[in-house]
Motif scaffolding. Structure first.
Motif: not given
Lengths: 143, 143, 143, 143
Positions: D29-30, D58, D38, D33-36
């Motif tokens: 989900l994070f 993250h 990695y 939400l952030t597009g991260d």
């Protein structure tokens, strides 16, 4: 914020309250979580022609706010819901701000149980959902 | 599953059923949706030391599956829940597969209402939640 | 955007940028993910009467966009954040479009570290969040 | 559960704490939400070959738990974060249970500001993230 409580800490009249704006996002997420795509919740064209005039939140979505309140009332250290009743009195629309109040109405010490009454109102003070829970505080077995 | 129905199409004994594995994801999403972070649902260390021995699903998450079934029973063309009762009988853990059955038990034609009984069992056939709904079929006003 | 890089590929002045409209959905999801239901984020009635005049995004939600940029700056092949500072300068409202820029300001080769400066502006060019990260590029150990 | 507070109610040593198991779902989900995205967070094959030996959360996801705590410390009735620092000390893996503690370390009455220190530990008592916030309590302007 969840304090540890013993059954002996609970008193008739103890209250918990929360206020949340119910958004379109909440309705979409609840539909996905439950699979309840009844059109009055997710089909704006259908809902607009219905007597509601637009999409409304699932009653069980609004009613589920009592789950949070029940935990606050019970505190940690053991606690469980045995029964929950909900009455759906008025529709809740995206953008409505709901204030949910829980209050202990009865203690049943011989069973370590308690009764909790729920009243959910919208931003105009209209009651949208009422409910009642039977809870048990079983801290002896809890961490 | 969602067919259009009139009140006259409903019969005592009509059933709807669904089966779903309740996952950790469902629990995390329900916690986020309701704000119910009671530790037995979201804190594995706490839950492991509790009498449950690990995280369990929110009762209202499992109970919310009846929201889907009520829509299937009613069909489209108007329909609304007036009241829902849920009894939480056994814990549901991530990975449990729940079969939820709804059945019309009574028709109250003078009010265009019906009573629906819910029985939710896990993969071992144990009843985990039971419930009852009072519904209304108001198709005259619906699209 | 994610290319494989070695520490030697990094230069002072390297930049990454992204632009996103922050929606009510982002706010609802971030509240659910973190449990942060502070009323100025989720209670429209409260927020309207506050000095913000309506709901605003969580500072850490907006600030978390730098997490994405840090990965783009570092590239794959090893990379890690050691420290992040964020300054919250102006409120961000649902519908605001945020442009986030990251830029390498310093290389510390003896530690394989780098400093990255962040500047987040809204659609009117107002700076809403600034930040600084200390990162490390540890590609020898990475796939 | 969020009580209304005035600046005068705050004291050095006031604390708030929460405990949450960080799940794969939170990481997914994070990322959304952030597009991260990695790879060490979302690519299990890459992460397995990295020095972490598997996906990790993250840093900003774990760090965002302080957003919730800051609200509990401030209470309602006005309150805002001006600055947040986070130090990422150890990786957090899906299934790790994080206890986050916030504590007021300094009051700056002439500016109605306060400093809050954050310490996040895992289920083995290892410190994974530390942080510090500068907050302001501006209740005169709040509802």
């Amino acid at each position: 914020m969840l304090e540890r409580k013993r059954y002996e800490d609970l008193k008739v009249g103890d209250r918990a309250t929360l206020t949340r704006t119910i958004t379109e996002t909440d309705i979409v997420l609840f539909a996905g979580l439950t699979g309840d795509y009844y059109p009055v919740h997710v089909d704006e064209e259908y809902a607009r022609r219905s007597r509601f005039g637009g999409r409304i939140a699932h009653g069980m979505l609004v009613g589920s706010l009592v789950s949070t309140l029940n935990g606050w009332i019970l505190g940690t250290g053991g606690g469980i819901s045995l029964r929950q009743t909900l009455e759906f009195r008025k529709p809740v629309r995206p953008g409505d701000t709901i204030t949910a109040v829980a209050e202990i109405t009865e203690l049943i010490p011989e069973k370590r149980q308690l009764r909790v009454k729920h009243t959910l109102t919208n931003q105009r003070g209209e009651v949208v959902v009422t409910g009642e829970a039977l809870e048990m505080k079983d801290e002896e077995e809890a961490p």
